[in-house]
Design a protein around this motif. Structure first.
Motif, short mmCIF file in Angstrom:
data_model
loop_
_atom_site.label_atom_id
_atom_site.label_comp_id
_atom_site.label_asym_id
_atom_site.label_seq_id
_atom_site.Cartn_x
_atom_site.Cartn_y
_atom_site.Cartn_z
N PHE A 112 0.82 -1.21 0.00
CA PHE A 112 0.00 0.00 0.00
C PHE A 112 0.85 1.26 0.00
O PHE A 112 0.55 2.22 -0.69
CB PHE A 112 -0.99 -0.02 1.17
CG PHE A 112 -2.06 -1.04 0.98
CD1 PHE A 112 -3.12 -0.81 0.11
CD2 PHE A 112 -2.00 -2.26 1.64
CE1 PHE A 112 -4.10 -1.77 -0.09
CE2 PHE A 112 -2.97 -3.22 1.45
CZ PHE A 112 -4.03 -2.98 0.58
N ARG A 113 1.93 1.27 0.77
CA ARG A 113 2.81 2.44 0.81
C ARG A 113 3.49 2.67 -0.55
O ARG A 113 3.76 3.80 -0.93
CB ARG A 113 3.87 2.27 1.91
CG ARG A 113 4.66 3.54 2.17
CD ARG A 113 5.58 3.45 3.36
NE ARG A 113 6.49 2.32 3.28
CZ ARG A 113 6.59 1.36 4.20
NH1 ARG A 113 5.87 1.40 5.29
NH2 ARG A 113 7.44 0.38 4.05
N SER A 114 3.74 1.62 -1.29
CA SER A 114 4.36 1.73 -2.61
C SER A 114 3.36 2.13 -3.69
O SER A 114 3.73 2.27 -4.85
CB SER A 114 5.03 0.40 -2.99
OG SER A 114 6.05 0.10 -2.06
N LYS A 115 2.09 2.28 -3.30
CA LYS A 115 1.02 2.75 -4.20
C LYS A 115 0.76 1.79 -5.36
O LYS A 115 0.37 2.21 -6.44
CB LYS A 115 1.33 4.16 -4.70
CG LYS A 115 1.44 5.15 -3.56
CD LYS A 115 1.70 6.54 -4.05
CE LYS A 115 1.81 7.46 -2.84
NZ LYS A 115 2.25 8.77 -3.16
N CYS A 116 0.94 0.51 -5.12
CA CYS A 116 0.71 -0.49 -6.17
C CYS A 116 -0.74 -0.47 -6.66
O CYS A 116 -0.99 -0.69 -7.84
CB CYS A 116 1.05 -1.89 -5.65
SG CYS A 116 2.79 -2.07 -5.15
N LEU A 117 -1.67 -0.18 -5.74
CA LEU A 117 -3.08 -0.22 -6.12
C LEU A 117 -3.53 1.02 -6.88
O LEU A 117 -4.69 1.10 -7.29
CB LEU A 117 -3.95 -0.47 -4.89
CG LEU A 117 -3.69 -1.80 -4.18
CD1 LEU A 117 -4.69 -2.02 -3.06
CD2 LEU A 117 -3.71 -2.96 -5.14
N ASN A 118 -2.63 1.97 -7.11
CA ASN A 118 -2.96 3.09 -8.00
C ASN A 118 -3.10 2.61 -9.43
O ASN A 118 -3.74 3.25 -10.25
CB ASN A 118 -1.90 4.19 -7.93
CG ASN A 118 -1.99 4.99 -6.65
OD1 ASN A 118 -2.87 4.78 -5.83
ND2 ASN A 118 -1.05 5.89 -6.46
N CYS A 119 -2.46 1.47 -9.74
CA CYS A 119 -2.52 0.90 -11.10
C CYS A 119 -3.04 -0.53 -11.12
O CYS A 119 -3.63 -0.96 -12.10
CB CYS A 119 -1.15 0.94 -11.75
SG CYS A 119 -0.53 2.61 -12.04
N HIS A 120 -2.76 -1.28 -10.06
CA HIS A 120 -3.11 -2.70 -10.02
C HIS A 120 -4.39 -2.95 -9.22
O HIS A 120 -4.75 -2.17 -8.35
CB HIS A 120 -1.97 -3.51 -9.40
CG HIS A 120 -0.73 -3.50 -10.22
ND1 HIS A 120 -0.57 -4.29 -11.33
CD2 HIS A 120 0.42 -2.79 -10.09
CE1 HIS A 120 0.62 -4.08 -11.85
NE2 HIS A 120 1.24 -3.16 -11.13
N GLY B 37 -10.61 -6.98 -5.56
CA GLY B 37 -11.72 -6.04 -5.59
C GLY B 37 -11.37 -4.59 -5.28
O GLY B 37 -12.25 -3.74 -5.27
N ALA B 38 -10.11 -4.31 -5.02
CA ALA B 38 -9.71 -2.92 -4.72
C ALA B 38 -8.62 -2.49 -5.69
O ALA B 38 -7.85 -3.32 -6.17
CB ALA B 38 -9.20 -2.83 -3.28
N GLY B 39 -8.54 -1.20 -5.92
CA GLY B 39 -7.48 -0.66 -6.75
C GLY B 39 -7.95 -0.23 -8.11
O GLY B 39 -9.13 0.03 -8.33
N ALA B 40 -7.01 -0.16 -9.04
CA ALA B 40 -7.28 0.29 -10.41
C ALA B 40 -6.99 -0.85 -11.38
O ALA B 40 -6.19 -1.73 -11.09
CB ALA B 40 -6.42 1.50 -10.73
N SER B 41 -7.62 -0.79 -12.53
CA SER B 41 -7.49 -1.89 -13.49
C SER B 41 -6.52 -1.59 -14.63
O SER B 41 -6.54 -2.27 -15.65
CB SER B 41 -8.86 -2.24 -14.06
OG SER B 41 -9.40 -1.11 -14.73
#
Length: 134
Positions: free
Chosen positions: A6-14, A18-22
């Protein structure tokens, strides 16, 4: 491990369960797809091996609008672009003044951003992601 993810902001793109970006690869089953060694390379040298559907695309229309994202689909007359806001756009090729496709990963390297222990922890965590049991 999750904290580093989460700190590396992986979910800004991945996408993850069910959470994050596609925009990037779905991480929910990444442990089934990549070995720990491949995960380590993906994190430290993301452009070493990247599928063409993730190559960054940029186009400028004849009216001056700049569109950035990656190609979702392409035919003779049009492109379908998943733009950087996550919106799917259809672009008529005849409206483009120019376009570029970079054969690299848009993902940043984490080689100098994570300690060796943090990198090992993140690889270990990602390796456990096998998706939901069926």
């Amino acid at each position: 491990f999750r904290r580093v993810l989460f700190r590396s902001k992986c979910l800004n793109c991945h996408w993850l369960n069910g959470a994050g970006a596609s925009r990037g690869l779905d991480l929910s089953r990444i442990g089934n797809r990549l070995t720990p060694g491949e995960l380590s390379v993906a994190l430290t040298d993301p452009s070493a091996e990247v599928a063409p559907e993730y190559w960054p695309w940029q186009g400028t229309t004849k009216s001056g609008e700049t569109i950035r994202g990656h190609r979702f689909n392409e035919d003779t007359f049009s492109l379908q672009i998943l733009d950087n806001t996550g919106r799917l756009r259809s672009v008529d090729k005849s409206t483009l003044r120019q376009q570029t496709l970079e054969q690299r990963s848009p993902m940043p390297t984490f080689k100098d951003k994570l300690s060796a222990q943090q990198l090992n922890d993140l690889v270990a965590y990602l390796s456990t992601l096998q998706g939901a049991a069926r």
